[in-house]
Design an enzyme around this catalytic site. Structure first.
Site, short mmCIF file in Angstrom:
data_model
loop_
_atom_site.label_atom_id
_atom_site.label_comp_id
_atom_site.label_asym_id
_atom_site.label_seq_id
_atom_site.Cartn_x
_atom_site.Cartn_y
_atom_site.Cartn_z
N ASP A 186 -13.81 35.56 -36.80
CA ASP A 186 -13.87 34.75 -35.59
C ASP A 186 -15.00 35.38 -34.80
OD1 ASP A 186 -13.60 33.99 -32.85
OD2 ASP A 186 -11.61 33.23 -33.33
N HIS A 187 -16.16 34.73 -34.79
CA HIS A 187 -17.33 35.43 -34.28
C HIS A 187 -17.23 35.77 -32.80
CE1 HIS A 187 -18.72 31.50 -32.91
NE2 HIS A 187 -19.65 32.09 -32.22
N HIS A 249 -11.23 30.67 -31.01
CA HIS A 249 -11.93 31.47 -30.00
C HIS A 249 -11.15 31.59 -28.69
CE1 HIS A 249 -14.98 30.97 -32.92
NE2 HIS A 249 -15.51 29.85 -32.47
C1 BG6 Z 1 -18.32 27.71 -33.54
C2 BG6 Z 1 -18.03 26.24 -33.44
O1 BG6 Z 1 -17.21 28.39 -34.02
O2 BG6 Z 1 -18.67 28.21 -32.27
C3 BG6 Z 1 -19.20 25.49 -32.82
O3 BG6 Z 1 -17.76 25.71 -34.73
C4 BG6 Z 1 -19.62 26.13 -31.54
O4 BG6 Z 1 -18.88 24.12 -32.63
C5 BG6 Z 1 -19.81 27.62 -31.70
O5 BG6 Z 1 -20.82 25.52 -31.10
C6 BG6 Z 1 -20.06 28.28 -30.36
O6 BG6 Z 1 -20.44 29.60 -30.57
P1 BG6 Z 1 -21.32 30.38 -29.51
O7 BG6 Z 1 -21.41 31.75 -30.07
O8 BG6 Z 1 -22.63 29.66 -29.42
O9 BG6 Z 1 -20.56 30.31 -28.22
#
Ligand code: BG6
Length: 498
Positions: A186-187, A249
């Site tokens: 989960d980045h 997230h």
């Molecule tokens: C991803 C989603 O997990 O996170 C995307 O699939 C989203 O739809 C993205 O745009 C957002 O990541 P960040 O790091 O740009 O906030």
């Protein structure tokens, strides 16, 4: 846990996909350029496209030039990195690919005689291929660690699309891998500002005594994006905001705010505490979903002063699509610490600004002694800015200079950029390194993922009905549907304008 300088091989499925291009290769390069990638390493990329090693390396060079945090300083340095990158063409559904991968790994590992065979497989493919990849890795004997080394598997979200499918994926994984081998990414958890939530809470003595229902009136988590769905129409039609962002997230952020102090900052204790939060969230009543959840979809509008189409006009989207691009939830954490404190979560595409933040609003003073000042003084609010303009701010009331006693809110503001300078590492850099080092603290555990699906089950079911609850329209470039204001106003609150 292997030491930082043990060799390893990273095998990427989905090598011609967007994730490899935009995130994985740039992160691997930046780790290499910053001298934090353990060496010697090998990257074995695989996809269906027929390409030579050199052809793939050339593509990756363009990708790194476009997306990596660190630039390529010289051709020589790039050549050294690129020499460790290999490409194997093949269909992930075809067992023959795994024989080729096994042979390639054997060849690379024999070249480093005596060193352990450490292997990290990475599923960067659409989730529809996970079953095949997991089954074939198991079938080819590649899921078992080679004695003396490790074998791990990193899986990208979505982990299923509801509780049943998440359980099925869990069983599939468990058929080939032990849970300790599986890293569910989960980045958001790899973002510096998200990692800092626990440091902020548990390395400072002054906040923890305030971190409870006696002092906190409300928590708002906002993950707003100004982008639309870009070229991901087909994926997004199946996902929607609830599955794409909320289930992972935003619920992870809630857990980091609400959890009890873990015994230590290690995978087991941290993930145990997050699970306890999930257990404590009051289950949503299937008959009263509308009180706890609201959905919306963007129509045409403006983004950065340019006209942009509505969601239903985006490529790959059905003209009568009922997929939500905005979701808001009201959750209660039924435990001693948080009883009665509402947690509001909202996320959406094509909102007014790209901003992710957590706002913790404290109770007002019980009585104002400043009779000649304003009747109501703004409550103290602590805002953790995840991105952009990363930082933490606390609003407090202050006397404005002058002969009269006037009060105004001021911000005590910490900005990462000002204090630490430079660009923070990308979340993927940290997470890749952690998986290589065997540290799963910042990864989602299987049971947490299932809990999250279970919690959202009533909303998923209600929103899947036809006709389901209202899908509120909002203009691209706005702060979401007007009805979202009424949703939060029922408790007497209002959404922040970050
Ligand atoms: C991803 C989603 O997990 O996170 C995307 O699939 C989203 O739809 C993205 O745009 C957002 O990541 P960040 O790091 O740009 O906030």
């Amino acid at each position: 846990m292997p030491s930082a300088d043990e060799p390893f091989a990273l095998i990427i499925f989905g090598a011609s996909g967007d994730l490899t291009r935009r995130k994985l290769m740039p992160a691997l390069w930046s780790l290499y350029a910053a001298r934090t990638l353990p060496e010697p390493f090998a990257i074995v990329a695989t996809a269906r496209t027929g390409l030579s090693d050199d052809g793939f390396r050339r593509r990756m060079r363009e990708t790194v030039d476009t997306f990596a945090r660190l630039k390529v300083p010289s051709e020589g340095v790039w050549e050294r990195f690129a020499a460790a990158v290999h490409y194997v063409a093949g269909d992930p559904a075809d067992p023959a690919l795994y024989a080729k991968l096994g042979a390639k790994l054997g060849e690379l590992e024999r070249g480093r005689s005596g060193a352990p065979a450490n292997r990290l497989f990475y599923c960067a493919t659409p989730p529809s291929l996970y079953d095949d990849i997991i089954a074939n890795l198991g079938g080819a004997g590649l899921a078992r660690p080679v004695p003396g080394g490790f074998t791990r598997l990193v899986v990208e979200k979505p982990f299923g699309r509801d509780w049943e499918s998440a359980r099925a994926l869990g069983r599939q994984l468990a058929g080939a891998f032990a849970e300790e081998q599986v890293y569910r990414i989960d980045h958001y958890l790899g973002k510096e500002t998200v990692q800092n939530i626990l440091v902020f809470r548990f390395a400072n003595g002054i906040f923890e005594p305030l971190w409870n229902r006696n002092h906190v009136a409300e928590v708002q988590v906002t993950v707003a994006e100004s982008l639309g769905i870009e070229t991901r129409g087909a994926y997004y039609e199946e996902a929607g905001a609830l599955r794409d962002m909320m289930q992972n997230h935003l619920l992870q952020l809630l857990c980091l705010i609400a959890m009890e102090p873990p015994l230590s900052f290690d995978a087991g204790p941290v993930r145990d505490e997050k699970n306890k939060v999930m257990h404590a969230i009051r289950p949503l009543d299937p008959c009263r979903v509308e009180e706890a959840a609201l959905r919306g979809q963007y129509g045409a509008g403006f983004a950065e002063s340019r006209p942009v189409p509505g969601y239903r006009q985006e490529p790959g989207v059905a003209p009568r699509s009922a997929t939500e691009t905005y979701a808001a939830l009201r959750l209660l954490v039924d435990n001693w610490r948080w009883a009665g404190v509402p947690f509001y979560l909202r996320t959406g595409k094509r909102l007014a600004r790209r901003v992710s933040e957590i706002a913790i609003r404290f109770h007002r003073t019980p009585h104002s002694i400043f009779r000649r000042g304003p009747a109501v003084v703004e409550a103290n609010t602590l805002v953790i800015r995840i991105q952009p303009d990363e930082g933490i701010a606390l609003t407090v009331a202050a006397k404005t200079p002058g002969p009269d006693l006037r009060l105004a809110p001021v911000r005590l503001d910490f900005r990462y950029g000002e204090v630490f300078g430079g660009e923070p590492p990308e979340a993927y850099e940290r997470l890749l390194l952690d998986a290589i080092h065997g540290d799963a603290t910042l990864y989602a555990r299987g049971d947490w993922v299932e809990e999250a699906w279970q919690l959202l089950g009533p909303v998923l079911e209600s929103w899947a009905q036809e006709p389901g609850p209202a899908l509120h329209a909002y203009e691209a470039g706005s702060w979401g549907p007007a009805e979202a204001e009424g949703f939060i106003a029922r408790d007497g609150g209002a959404w922040r304008r970050p």
